[in-house]
Enzyme design. Structure first.
Site, mmCIF file in Angstrom:
data_model
loop_
_atom_site.group_PDB
_atom_site.id
_atom_site.type_symbol
_atom_site.label_atom_id
_atom_site.label_comp_id
_atom_site.label_asym_id
_atom_site.label_seq_id
_atom_site.Cartn_x
_atom_site.Cartn_y
_atom_site.Cartn_z
ATOM 1 N N GLU A 117 53.126 44.695 -12.026
ATOM 2 C CA GLU A 117 53.879 45.601 -12.915
ATOM 3 C C GLU A 117 54.308 44.922 -14.214
ATOM 4 O OE1 GLU A 117 54.940 44.447 -9.982
ATOM 5 O OE2 GLU A 117 57.121 44.189 -9.895
ATOM 6 N N CYS B 112 54.786 41.885 -4.070
ATOM 7 C CA CYS B 112 55.578 40.716 -3.691
ATOM 8 C C CYS B 112 56.201 40.905 -2.305
ATOM 9 C CB CYS B 112 56.613 40.399 -4.769
ATOM 10 S SG CYS B 112 57.093 38.666 -4.713
ATOM 11 N N PRO C 202 82.793 60.065 -31.346
ATOM 12 C CA PRO C 202 82.614 58.742 -30.714
ATOM 13 C C PRO C 202 81.728 57.815 -31.553
ATOM 14 C CG PRO C 202 82.294 60.503 -29.095
ATOM 15 C CD PRO C 202 82.419 61.164 -30.434
ATOM 16 N N HIS D 14 53.435 40.070 -9.238
ATOM 17 C CA HIS D 14 53.990 41.347 -9.721
ATOM 18 C C HIS D 14 53.077 41.929 -10.801
ATOM 19 C CE1 HIS D 14 58.045 41.135 -7.865
ATOM 20 N NE2 HIS D 14 57.855 39.835 -7.946
HETATM 21 N N1 GLN Z 1 62.006 37.547 -1.264
HETATM 22 C C1 GLN Z 1 60.632 37.221 -1.376
HETATM 23 C C2 GLN Z 1 60.403 35.791 -1.801
HETATM 24 O O1 GLN Z 1 61.276 35.151 -2.313
HETATM 25 C C3 GLN Z 1 59.915 38.167 -2.308
HETATM 26 C C4 GLN Z 1 60.386 38.074 -3.727
HETATM 27 C C5 GLN Z 1 60.033 39.265 -4.561
HETATM 28 O O2 GLN Z 1 59.749 40.341 -4.053
HETATM 29 N N2 GLN Z 1 60.062 39.106 -5.860
HETATM 30 O O3 GLN Z 1 59.325 35.268 -1.628
#
Ligand code: GLN
Length: 566
Positions: free
Chosen positions: A541, A401, A203, A539
């Site tokens: 992360e 979030c 492959p 976030h």
């Molecule tokens: N849905 C939620 C918002 O728009 C959280 C978004 C997310 O977790 N990134 O605020």
């Protein structure tokens, strides 16, 4: 007639270009290879700009279904990119930007804009040349932005697809113009079918043949496989693919992706690459990286383990379960666990399963629980049940979030007595909208302006003194004991904590641990009388690196490990 147009003359650039393509299967490890090479060249004293090229016509990854695309990684300047940009940041221990992420959509959008502005001055605008030229311009721009010696261009998709052919064509044109400065690395997969028991190279031979047919002779070949390639495989690949045998590198499975750069470096890939460009190492320093890997080896052979449940809603893909959507979360937990000297066993749990089977059955026995980001109503009741379980049973909890928004709802319902509390994202008519849409966001949705319009990228946040959050950030040296405890974290959301409920929730014991500098938006919530219960609107992360874990993940894993000892 149109074919009188020719590629532009090569400008004398000091930048060298390395293209990385993938063959045989997708997810073959091009991203990790590109990230590894970027960090290896930086370890030799060169500046590198990595670029991820995605073949889709979307301008960015922001509007693509998570199950289809995998994680949307958000850069500091607020671009919704591919997860590979996250890999680059983690391996290079740096921050990248919009310059490091290119899609066919962006390329076409720019060409059409130029055409409408008469910037082509009457030329016939062609796919075959103007598209590769625009790709080349973007790669050069990325070099300029980081003042880079090297640009690593990762060609998304697999060789042989129609979709990514113009990125390959950009490579061919660059090489034609200034061959010295362009190198191609192909990463191909060698399967070992269980029924045969032998590693098969055909492959990969075929995918290299496809590349050659597109005008690219790869200079290096990385053979991804379960095991290292033996001499026999290497020799076959060398003569069939027209590549010197010493340029065939093994890419066997390893215990952690962070081992890959060391494996390449040991096989002299960095030396050979520099040699190919006629360059010498300016330094050679992988000490920190080697120390980390040594630590990981020790941890993996010890018995110190924490079991962490990541309760999300985007795992299923057909009959399979994939954690790709949460890749940065997964990596962040690992970074923090190594920092704390423990091994994290991660468990993928669908919040829909929690709804079906109940939190007690699904979640008992874990040392920590994470609810990551998400959108829409499916699975949210399962998240709320999960959070209630973590709160009541004092299991360390980290909400990211949506995981913070759901924690707010859970608290409002079960502690503050607002039984119908919800986010207006799930229930537009809830009598207790503890999470609601930001006013400017509402207008955007009414006008169907979905693309790149969320609250995105790095925003400042001020941490409240005396909170667990403060302790976590102090512990990692990101804030000082005195003065304003200001941090910057990356966001991606439309909804927010409703200030009308701030007082009533605080009275019931919810702690606001961080807000925007003007105090208007709630960014972090936490609970007292709990080993660790923190939710962030941002976030974290996206800012965790193996060499510098994120404070919130660190605090969370620390609490999980402590629970273990107790
Ligand atoms: N849905 C939620 C918002 O728009 C959280 C978004 C997310 O977790 N990134 O605020």
């Amino acid at each position: 007639m149109s074919y009188h147009i020719k590629p532009r003359k090569a400008k004398k650039l000091h930048t060298k270009f390395i293209f990385v393509s993938g063959g045989v299967i997708s997810s073959v490890g091009k991203g990790i290879t590109a990230a590894s090479i970027a960090m290896l060249l930086e370890s030799r004293g060169y500046r590198v700009a990595p670029v991820k090229c995605d073949a889709y016509l979307n301008i960015d990854a922001g509007t693509i279904r998570p199950q289809e695309h995998g994680e949307v990684f958000v850069t500091k300047d607020g671009v919704e990119t591919d997860q590979d940009v996250g890999n680059y940041e983690r391996f290079m221990n740096t921050e990248l930007s919009s310059a490091n992420y290119v899609t066919n959509g962006q390329i076409y959008q720019e060409i059409i804009r130029k055409e409408r502005n008469f910037e082509y001055e009457g030329e016939d605008v062609e796919v075959a040349l103007h598209v590769p030229e625009e790709i080349i311009r973007r790669c050069e721009l990325a070099a300029k932005e980081r003042n880079a010696d090297f640009v690593i261009v990762e060609v998304g998709g697999t060789v042989g697809e129609y979709q990514n052919i113009l990125f390959i064509e950009a490579n061919r044109i660059m090489k034609y113009r200034d061959g010295r400065d362009v190198v191609h690395i192909h990463v191909g997969y060698l399967p070992t079918p269980p029924a045969i028991g032998e590693m098969k190279s055909k492959p990969v031979q075929n995918s290299v043949r496809q590349l050659i047919a597109s005008g690219i002779q790869p200079d290096f070949l990385i053979g991804r496989a379960e095991k290292p390639l033996d001499d026999r495989r290497k020799e076959t690949l060398a003569w069939t693919c027209n590549i010197p045998v010493e340029n065939i590198i093994s890419g066997p499975n390893v215990d952690t992706i962070y081992r890959v750069p060391l494996s390449y470096d040991q096989q002299k890939l960095t030396d050979k690459l520099l040699e190919k460009f006629g360059l010498k190492s300016k330094k050679n320093d992988l000490t920190k990286w080697k120390n980390l890997l040594g630590k990981i080896t020790r941890i993996n052979s010890s018995k110190k383990e924490v079991n962490i449940a990541v309760v999300g809603k985007y795992y299923e893909t057909g009959a399979y379960k994939l954690a790709d959507v949460y890749i940065s979360v997964v990596e962040s937990i690992k970074h923090a666990s190594w920092h704390n000297g423990v091994k994290a066993n991660l468990h993928w749990i669908s919040s829909i399963d929690v709804e079906r089977q109940g939190a007690k059955k699904v979640l008992s026995g874990f040392d920590g629980i994470v609810v990551p980001g998400g959108f829409g109503s499916r699975g949210t009741e399962g998240m709320i049940e999960t959070i209630q379980f973590a709160r009541e049973n004092k299991v360390p909890y980290l909400g990211l979030c949506y995981g913070m928004q759901m924690a707010t709802i859970e608290f409002a319902r079960h502690v503050a007595g607002l039984q119908k509390a919800n986010t207006t994202e799930v229930d537009a008519k809830t009598p207790n909208p503890v999470i609601h849409i930001m006013p400017d966001q509402e207008k955007k949705l009414l006008n169907r302006e979905y693309g790149a319009t969320m609250r995105l990228g790095g925003w400042d946040c001020v941490i409240v003194r005396g909170t667990k959050t403060e302790k976590a950030y102090l512990g990692m040296g990101l804030i000082k004991k005195t003065g304003k405890a200001k941090i910057s974290e990356r966001h991606r959301h439309r909804y927010e904590f409703n200030n009308e409920y701030r007082e009533v929730l605080e009275k019931s014991g919810l702690v606001i641990a961080g807000t925007t500098p003007d105090g208007r938006l709630v960014e972090i919530i936490e609970l007292k009388d709990h080993p660790f219960f923190v939710g962030s609107q941002f976030h974290p992360e996206f800012q965790s690196h193996p060499l510098s874990p994120h404070p919130l993940f660190n605090g969370f894993v620390q609490a999980a490990a402590k629970a273990l000892k107790a």
